[in-house]
Design a protein around this motif. Structure first.
Motif, PDB file in Angstrom:
ATOM      1  N   GLY A 299      -2.957  12.613  17.097  1.00  0.00           N
ATOM      2  CA  GLY A 299      -3.431  11.667  16.086  1.00  0.00           C
ATOM      3  C   GLY A 299      -2.408  10.607  15.732  1.00  0.00           C
ATOM      4  O   GLY A 299      -2.483   9.999  14.670  1.00  0.00           O
ATOM      5  N   LEU A 300      -1.439  10.344  16.604  1.00  0.00           N
ATOM      6  CA  LEU A 300      -0.439   9.322  16.335  1.00  0.00           C
ATOM      7  C   LEU A 300      -1.070   7.939  16.412  1.00  0.00           C
ATOM      8  O   LEU A 300      -2.112   7.737  17.030  1.00  0.00           O
ATOM      9  CB  LEU A 300       0.697   9.414  17.368  1.00  0.00           C
ATOM     10  N   SER A 301      -0.393   6.957  15.802  1.00  0.00           N
ATOM     11  CA  SER A 301      -0.906   5.589  15.856  1.00  0.00           C
ATOM     12  C   SER A 301      -0.570   4.899  17.166  1.00  0.00           C
ATOM     13  O   SER A 301      -1.060   3.807  17.432  1.00  0.00           O
ATOM     14  CB  SER A 301      -0.327   4.781  14.684  1.00  0.00           C
TER      15      SER A 301
ATOM     16  N   GLY B  50       3.545   5.826   8.020  1.00  0.00           N
ATOM     17  CA  GLY B  50       3.423   6.673   6.841  1.00  0.00           C
ATOM     18  C   GLY B  50       4.763   7.109   6.298  1.00  0.00           C
ATOM     19  O   GLY B  50       5.828   6.602   6.675  1.00  0.00           O
ATOM     20  N   SER B  51       4.727   8.079   5.448  1.00  0.00           N
ATOM     21  CA  SER B  51       5.913   8.563   4.745  1.00  0.00           C
ATOM     22  C   SER B  51       6.935   9.158   5.708  1.00  0.00           C
ATOM     23  O   SER B  51       6.585   9.749   6.729  1.00  0.00           O
ATOM     24  CB  SER B  51       5.493   9.620   3.720  1.00  0.00           C
ATOM     25  N   TYR B  52       8.202   9.016   5.328  1.00  0.00           N
ATOM     26  CA  TYR B  52       9.275   9.624   6.126  1.00  0.00           C
ATOM     27  C   TYR B  52       9.244  11.150   6.040  1.00  0.00           C
ATOM     28  O   TYR B  52       9.823  11.826   6.876  1.00  0.00           O
ATOM     29  CB  TYR B  52      10.632   9.094   5.667  1.00  0.00           C
ATOM     30  N   ARG B  53       8.549  11.663   5.036  1.00  0.00           N
ATOM     31  CA  ARG B  53       8.453  13.120   4.896  1.00  0.00           C
ATOM     32  C   ARG B  53       7.656  13.756   6.035  1.00  0.00           C
ATOM     33  O   ARG B  53       7.765  14.962   6.263  1.00  0.00           O
ATOM     34  CB  ARG B  53       7.813  13.472   3.545  1.00  0.00           C
ATOM     35  N   THR B  54       6.884  12.949   6.747  1.00  0.00           N
ATOM     36  CA  THR B  54       6.079  13.485   7.859  1.00  0.00           C
ATOM     37  C   THR B  54       6.681  13.145   9.223  1.00  0.00           C
ATOM     38  O   THR B  54       6.017  13.259  10.241  1.00  0.00           O
ATOM     39  CB  THR B  54       4.635  12.953   7.777  1.00  0.00           C
TER      40      THR B  54
ATOM     41  N   GLY C 231       8.826  -0.741   5.324  1.00  0.00           N
ATOM     42  CA  GLY C 231       9.176   0.424   4.520  1.00  0.00           C
ATOM     43  C   GLY C 231       9.168   0.130   3.043  1.00  0.00           C
ATOM     44  O   GLY C 231       8.538  -0.830   2.573  1.00  0.00           O
ATOM     45  N   VAL C 232       9.925   0.934   2.313  1.00  0.00           N
ATOM     46  CA  VAL C 232       9.939   0.861   0.857  1.00  0.00           C
ATOM     47  C   VAL C 232      10.360  -0.515   0.356  1.00  0.00           C
ATOM     48  O   VAL C 232       9.985  -0.931  -0.745  1.00  0.00           O
ATOM     49  CB  VAL C 232      10.865   1.969   0.291  1.00  0.00           C
ATOM     50  N   TRP C 233      11.155  -1.264   1.138  1.00  0.00           N
ATOM     51  CA  TRP C 233      11.666  -2.556   0.706  1.00  0.00           C
ATOM     52  C   TRP C 233      10.600  -3.656   0.746  1.00  0.00           C
ATOM     53  O   TRP C 233      10.763  -4.698   0.112  1.00  0.00           O
ATOM     54  CB  TRP C 233      12.855  -2.971   1.583  1.00  0.00           C
ATOM     55  N   ASN C 234       9.508  -3.469   1.508  1.00  0.00           N
ATOM     56  CA  ASN C 234       8.495  -4.533   1.563  1.00  0.00           C
ATOM     57  C   ASN C 234       7.051  -4.031   1.486  1.00  0.00           C
ATOM     58  O   ASN C 234       6.123  -4.824   1.553  1.00  0.00           O
ATOM     59  CB  ASN C 234       8.665  -5.376   2.832  1.00  0.00           C
ATOM     60  N   ARG C 235       6.869  -2.704   1.385  1.00  0.00           N
ATOM     61  CA  ARG C 235       5.523  -2.150   1.281  1.00  0.00           C
ATOM     62  C   ARG C 235       5.480  -1.105   0.168  1.00  0.00           C
ATOM     63  O   ARG C 235       6.230  -0.123   0.194  1.00  0.00           O
ATOM     64  CB  ARG C 235       5.108  -1.474   2.591  1.00  0.00           C
ATOM     65  N   ASP C 236       4.600  -1.307  -0.797  1.00  0.00           N
ATOM     66  CA  ASP C 236       4.455  -0.330  -1.876  1.00  0.00           C
ATOM     67  C   ASP C 236       3.665   0.898  -1.419  1.00  0.00           C
ATOM     68  O   ASP C 236       3.910   2.005  -1.892  1.00  0.00           O
ATOM     69  CB  ASP C 236       3.756  -0.972  -3.075  1.00  0.00           C
ATOM     70  N   ASP C 237       2.743   0.677  -0.519  1.00  0.00           N
ATOM     71  CA  ASP C 237       1.871   1.749  -0.036  1.00  0.00           C
ATOM     72  C   ASP C 237       2.555   2.509   1.095  1.00  0.00           C
ATOM     73  O   ASP C 237       2.803   1.948   2.162  1.00  0.00           O
ATOM     74  CB  ASP C 237       0.545   1.152   0.436  1.00  0.00           C
ATOM     75  N   GLU C 238       2.876   3.777   0.886  1.00  0.00           N
ATOM     76  CA  GLU C 238       3.559   4.576   1.912  1.00  0.00           C
ATOM     77  C   GLU C 238       2.778   4.622   3.224  1.00  0.00           C
ATOM     78  O   GLU C 238       3.377   4.700   4.299  1.00  0.00           O
ATOM     79  CB  GLU C 238       3.778   6.013   1.419  1.00  0.00           C
ATOM     80  N   SER C 239       1.478   4.589   3.145  1.00  0.00           N
ATOM     81  CA  SER C 239       0.671   4.685   4.368  1.00  0.00           C
ATOM     82  C   SER C 239       0.880   3.485   5.280  1.00  0.00           C
ATOM     83  O   SER C 239       0.528   3.527   6.463  1.00  0.00           O
ATOM     84  CB  SER C 239      -0.818   4.824   4.012  1.00  0.00           C
ATOM     85  N   GLN C 240       1.469   2.411   4.753  1.00  0.00           N
ATOM     86  CA  GLN C 240       1.712   1.200   5.550  1.00  0.00           C
ATOM     87  C   GLN C 240       3.137   1.131   6.096  1.00  0.00           C
ATOM     88  O   GLN C 240       3.474   0.188   6.808  1.00  0.00           O
ATOM     89  CB  GLN C 240       1.440  -0.050   4.693  1.00  0.00           C
TER      90      GLN C 240
END
Length: 284
Positions: free
Chosen positions: A126-128, A227-231, A261-270
């Protein structure tokens, strides 16, 4: 009646025995059309052409020539190359050249198979994007080597490096290439050694903990992670399994390249990252 008296031993045929084209073709498991084609190409002329009937005849000694033609064709030689060998060209040199060409084709086909496997991995996991073997060129980077108490602290330290780069007048190279690598082997929960790297147009004077180096070109098994770095673990599992199943081995420090990432996207899924694992083919 004594059968031995009636039996006549088979005559022993010599190399001078002539065989009509049909018989010679059957003896060598080729077609008459093939023999005529080889004659037209100057590869194998009949030993005799009857002046009245125009029947074509061959001798047993010509079987060796036909065998060589067949063997060279199976090895991938063109008829022109075979004609050159028959005309006295350096056979060993041509064979070595052909071997190199075939090995290059094998490498190309192996790469295509690996690409197919990468797409299969994408579908299963299921990878992108699929796992892809690609070349990452040499580049000059500004870098800082730091130690983290936890992986989550990484992006808290990046602004420090950005400030030092601005102070030294660094200009980021295009396309932008920001990544981290892990110089110490093995997974650690704490006290994690990390190198934060940013590709730059040229090295500047070292300032504080900011240093410069050239990282070499690498072949890497790469996969995008959205997505999140946690995954990250899921994507790591996929790319490492791909490396093992396709005859590669890890050949350097793994890189994590950060695109969004966090510096330009608020939505973790992006958030979008790329895991880059340097690899080489396993030797037998």
């Amino acid at each position: 009646m004594d059968m031995r008296l009636e039996h006549k031993a088979c005559e022993v045929k010599t190399d001078d025995t002539l065989y009509r084209i049909g018989m010679f073709a059957a003896m060598n498991h080729v077609t008459v059309k093939t023999l005529r084609f080889y004659e037209e190409q100057g590869l194998l002329a009949p030993a005799l052409i009857h002046p009245e009937t125009v029947y074509r005849f061959y001798t047993l000694s010509q079987m060796a020539v036909l065998h060589q033609i067949t063997a060279l064709k199976q090895a991938g030689f063109t008829l022109d190359e075979i004609a050159r060998i028959n005309s006295g060209a350096d056979e060993e040199a041509l064979l070595m050249k052909k071997k190199a060409e075939l090995l290059a084709k094998i490498a190309e086909l192996t790469g295509q198979i690996a690409a197919v496997d990468g797409y299969l991995s994408k579908k299963k996991s299921g990878l992108s994007s699929p796992v892809l073997i690609k070349t990452i060129p040499e580049t000059t980077v500004a870098f800082m080597r730091i130690r983290l108490e936890a992986y989550d602290a990484l992006f808290d330290r990046m602004p420090e490096m950005g400030a030092l780069m601005e102070k030294t007048g660094c200009e980021c190279a295009l396309p932008e290439y920001c990544f981290t690598s892990y110089p110490e082997p093995g997974y650690k929960e704490t006290d994690i050694a990390v190198e934060i790297c940013e590709s730059v147009t040229e090295a500047k004077k070292e300032t504080g903990g900011l240093r410069f180096k050239t990282v070499p070109e690498i072949q890497a098994a790469c996969v995008f992670h959205r997505g999140s770095y946690r995954t990250f673990a899921e994507s790591y599992e996929t790319v490492l399994r791909y490396i093992e199943e396709n005859g590669y081995e890890i050949a350097g420090e793994i890189r994590e390249s950060y695109i969004d990432g966090v510096w330009n996207r608020d939505d973790e899924s992006q958030w979008l990252s790329e895991i880059q694992v340097p690899v080489r083919r396993k030797t037998v």
